[in-house]
Scaffold this motif. Structure first.
Motif, short mmCIF file in Angstrom:
data_model
loop_
_atom_site.label_atom_id
_atom_site.label_comp_id
_atom_site.label_asym_id
_atom_site.label_seq_id
_atom_site.Cartn_x
_atom_site.Cartn_y
_atom_site.Cartn_z
N THR A 118 40.98 40.01 42.44
CA THR A 118 41.38 38.77 41.78
C THR A 118 40.64 37.61 42.43
OG1 THR A 118 43.60 39.73 41.69
CG2 THR A 118 43.39 37.41 41.12
N PHE A 119 39.87 36.89 41.63
CA PHE A 119 39.16 35.73 42.15
C PHE A 119 39.94 34.46 41.82
CE2 PHE A 119 35.94 38.99 41.55
CZ PHE A 119 35.26 38.92 42.75
N PRO A 120 39.87 33.41 42.62
CA PRO A 120 39.23 33.36 43.94
C PRO A 120 39.85 34.37 44.91
CG PRO A 120 40.46 31.32 43.47
CD PRO A 120 40.48 32.12 42.25
N PHE A 121 38.98 35.01 45.69
CA PHE A 121 39.40 36.07 46.60
C PHE A 121 39.39 35.52 48.03
CE2 PHE A 121 38.10 40.33 48.69
CZ PHE A 121 39.42 40.73 48.83
N LYS A 122 40.59 35.44 48.59
CA LYS A 122 40.72 34.95 49.97
C LYS A 122 40.95 36.14 50.87
CE LYS A 122 43.13 30.87 50.20
NZ LYS A 122 44.28 29.94 49.96
N GLY A 152 34.37 32.81 45.02
CA GLY A 152 34.69 32.66 43.61
C GLY A 152 35.36 31.34 43.29
N SER A 153 35.19 30.34 44.14
CA SER A 153 35.71 29.00 43.85
C SER A 153 34.79 27.98 44.48
CB SER A 153 37.12 28.83 44.41
OG SER A 153 37.47 27.45 44.46
N ASP A 154 34.39 26.95 43.68
CA ASP A 154 33.50 25.90 44.18
C ASP A 154 34.26 24.72 44.74
OD1 ASP A 154 31.26 27.31 43.42
OD2 ASP A 154 31.30 26.50 41.38
N SER A 155 35.57 24.72 44.57
CA SER A 155 36.36 23.54 44.93
C SER A 155 36.24 23.21 46.42
CB SER A 155 37.82 23.78 44.58
OG SER A 155 38.64 22.83 45.19
N LEU A 157 38.44 21.75 47.98
CA LEU A 157 39.75 21.98 48.59
C LEU A 157 39.70 23.16 49.54
CD1 LEU A 157 42.34 21.48 45.71
CD2 LEU A 157 42.35 20.31 47.92
N ASN A 158 38.85 24.15 49.23
CA ASN A 158 38.72 25.30 50.11
C ASN A 158 38.21 24.88 51.49
OD1 ASN A 158 39.42 27.43 48.16
ND2 ASN A 158 37.56 26.72 47.12
N GLU A 161 41.01 23.02 53.26
CA GLU A 161 42.06 23.91 53.76
C GLU A 161 41.57 24.74 54.95
OE1 GLU A 161 45.81 24.14 51.38
OE2 GLU A 161 44.67 26.00 51.06
N PHE A 275 40.14 14.54 51.23
CA PHE A 275 41.20 15.55 51.31
C PHE A 275 41.81 15.58 52.71
CE2 PHE A 275 38.99 18.05 47.73
CZ PHE A 275 39.89 17.60 46.78
N GLY A 326 24.33 38.45 45.77
CA GLY A 326 23.16 38.63 44.92
C GLY A 326 22.32 39.84 45.29
#
Lengths: 459, 459
Positions: A118-122, A152-155, A157-158, A161, A275, A326
């Motif tokens: 499941t993405f985003p995958f932490k 899998g997330s460009d935010s 916020l990552n 956090e 943030f 890649g």
């Protein structure tokens, strides 16, 4: 028959005290990882060489520990005449290697399990890695890495956090730190601005040495790398920049604001700092342009954590990368991650005496052994004490008391319970505080409560 | 460039669900180890081949994974003409191997650190081992061992406490077991009594097959091994023995009571069962003469744990050995230990659905992401929720709600917090129970307490 035993150079045994302390560090980090929603995975120690080779540069390939094919390892070898040139032999006798880091196995894991993830995958991963580096002080051939990544997330916020997570880990460990933050895009903007975008790495490596060798030497090095004097002089406002992070960002906006990449980098830093202002980490954080860690790898944010009041390199670092998977045929997976340096964190904590005296793993009370009858008298109480969650031991042999007390001393057991004839006839235990030497009689039926009370006070 | 990634055969990746579950098993076992005063140590994955070779028999030597010398691995090779005979090549190109079990490294550790160790030494070790076995269902080339041993004490209290420890581990995991106990000295006494002491191993291997192949086949096998009919017939009372452990011990005393070794074994079993009667394990335990586990190794007690109501081999076993460290030049060190089979325990727990639905590692609440303003509204509460010890996530991107809910679903996150425009203007959060679908408004300043309450109820 007898051999004098030893271990391979660059490897270590960890005795009980070290292991308990290392586990204290790992458990603290894990708890915070869980607090932020990171889940553990584990990958095998051995990977196929096809997975590992070419991922760490030529130097890295040399530092891989290769595992001989099992069974008749020469079976695949084609022609005796070509031996013994190692370059010929190697591909035929070894197909596996020990993992060199946790990042490549993680990338391999993601590609192999892409349909189940499941993405985003932490994910986090705490496992040993092996490198055939020349062993030296603080550098080992087997050491643990301790990585958390979200992919899998460009935010941004990552990124924010992750800084909070770092803040929480080091608060919990009691280590004062500063989080240094940079962004590769800003560095790229600077390199572009002075007209030498292709010299990004040289420029940042030079900047990185600013603290150590001073401005003049840095300028000289830049020119040695083929950057002409006028370009180097364009760089001076950047190298001389003073003030806090906000001031620096404003300054940089004026200097490199026309460069698209540089501007994007500044926007990202701005958002990230925004943030963090909301999230309020307890430890200081700052923009540090001299941070050039892993530049051939990171594409956005770059982090580095330094312990304050201790002479020690970075104890934690990370950043954002654009293309983790890649090379394994799954392009466009962006991620950001952080890696804790367990060995250095251990050294900082040892130097600052930050390890708790007793931990969840230590024995709290030792019941001495005066013989069969006395042991029989102790057994039901020991069971109840353990049931109450207290770590307890029964000394197994009716050895001399001196030896039994020495055992308690050396294992740092804080309380000893004595039950001899006198105690049995009075239906009590004598509880001895090993530190103060004070002793107290406790009725048998009150021993659990008594030990629980002092255990709670010691916590 | 793209490769189709895979892992070496016989090795495994563990995804988040498996890793959390495996850690649940390891953490439970560790906690009980601590409860009984066992302390952790860790040894390197690689040992010198001189430490490993000759310790596991010829077959074991073949199953060692050998690591190629790093750098110019052919440098030590003397003469091109002798290549490519592997028997010649091997000693020159490989000096290290991956650890095959935890016992030999433990023995090596004890000898190397004998001056720093307090005896009796109670240590545990939970680390992977590697064997180049042919991979098959349930047999892997990398797997964890999970060992506890106490060395430097002959007291049978150690055996009794290990049975209690086993009892407590499986009680905590929720697995119903029976502990089977034997003693090599009894078996030696039996072999002696029928006049074939040197056939101890053959006899016990045959006895071990009693359940599987029946009495007639066992007798036949004994005779095939060269034991004459009259000796085999002397064995019949032992093979046919009925009744509980106490009855068996009395019976054996009559049959082999004249044999000194046999008598010592019966005394030991008697003492052990006496301790266990006082200690009162919750699970059943019994004398089982067919237990022949590790007979070329154990010298006294032998343990084996079987899960009840499940088709599965032994999930835990151990015993007493007289000379752990002699091969490394330190004779006379007696010990007793136990080893938990993590993979089989995992399989039993999966089959019986014994894993807790949520564990300390899972995320309890996900804050959805509706955009920058909504995130800003959530941030202070998320910090407080985490500070209260609740595992919380903020979804990093303002993705479609469907995707965010799917994330919560697939990660089995039980509660989701929704904060959109409506919630912000009312200064509340909407908390959704993902299982029931029910939703509830909770004032911002009450969210921590609210989540704490339901978290406690779910525990």
């Amino acid at each position: 028959m007898a051999q004098k035993p030893s271990i391979p150079k660059g490897t270590r045994d960890f005795g009980p005290v070290e292991t308990v302390r290392r586990n204290f560090i790992f458990d603290t980090i894990k708890k915070v990882f869980h607090r932020y929603g990171y889940q553990p995975i584990e990958t095998p120690a051995m990977e196929n060489l096809s997975t590992l080779l070419g991922k760490y540069g030529e130097e890295g390939d040399k530092l891989l520990f290769r595992v001989l094919n099992s069974g008749d390892f020469m079976a695949g070898y084609p022609a005796a005449s070509e031996v013994p040139d190692p370059a010929n032999l190697l591909p035929f006798i070894s197909e596996k290697g020990l993992r060199y880091d946790l990042t490549v196995p993680f990338a391999r894991f993601v590609v192999q399990n892409r349909n189940d993830i499941t993405f985003p995958f932490k994910r986090y991963q705490i496992q040993p890695v092996w490198r055939a580096d020349r062993p030296q002080k603080g550098r080992y051939r087997e050491f643990f890495q301790c990585d958390a990544d979200v992919i899998g997330s460009d935010s941004l916020l990552n990124e924010a956090e992750l800084v909070m997570l770092v803040d929480e880990v080091f608060s919990a460990l009691g280590i004062n730190i500063v989080v240094k933050i940079n962004n590769r895009k800003i560095l790229a903007g600077i390199a572009s601005y002075i007209g030498y975008p292709e010299s990004l790495i040289d420029i940042t490596i030079a900047i990185d040495k600013l603290d150590k060798i001073g401005l003049d030497a840095v300028n000289q090095e830049l020119m040695l790398k083929g950057i002409p004097a006028d370009a180097v002089s364009k760089l001076q406002p950047v190298l001389n920049m003073q003030g806090d992070s906000v001031a620096k960002i404003q300054n940089l906006r004026q200097i490199i604001g026309n460069n698209e990449t540089g501007n994007t980098g500044l926007d990202e830093i701005n958002t990230l700092f925004g943030f963090l202002e909301q999230m309020k980490p307890t430890m200081p954080y700052e923009l540090d342009l001299t941070l050039a860690r892993g530049l051939n790898y990171y594409t956005g944010a770059i982090f580095e954590v330094k312990a304050l009041d201790v002479q020690m390199g970075s104890i934690c670092g990370g950043g954002r990368y654009d293309d983790l998977t890649g090379v394994f045929g799954m392009p466009g997976v962006s991620g950001v991650g952080i890696s804790f340096g367990a060995d250095r964190i251990y050294d900082v904590m040892a130097e600052k005496q930050l390890f708790p005296e007793t931990t969840a793993g230590s024995t709290f009370v030792l019941f001495l052994n005066f013989g069969a009858d006395e042991v029989a008298y102790c057994i039901p109480s020991i069971a109840l004490v353990r049931k109450a969650g207290i770590n307890a031991e029964l000394y197994p042999d009716a050895d001399k008391l001196k030896k039994q007390f020495k055992y308690a001393d050396q294992k740092l057991i804080p309380y000893v319970v004595i039950a001899g004839e006198t105690e049995i006839s009075a239906k009590v235990f004598t509880v001895r505080n090993m530190k103060s030497g004070s002793q107290q009689n406790v009725p048998v039926h009150e021993i659990v409560e008594f030990l629980q009370d002092i255990a709670e006070q010691t916590e």
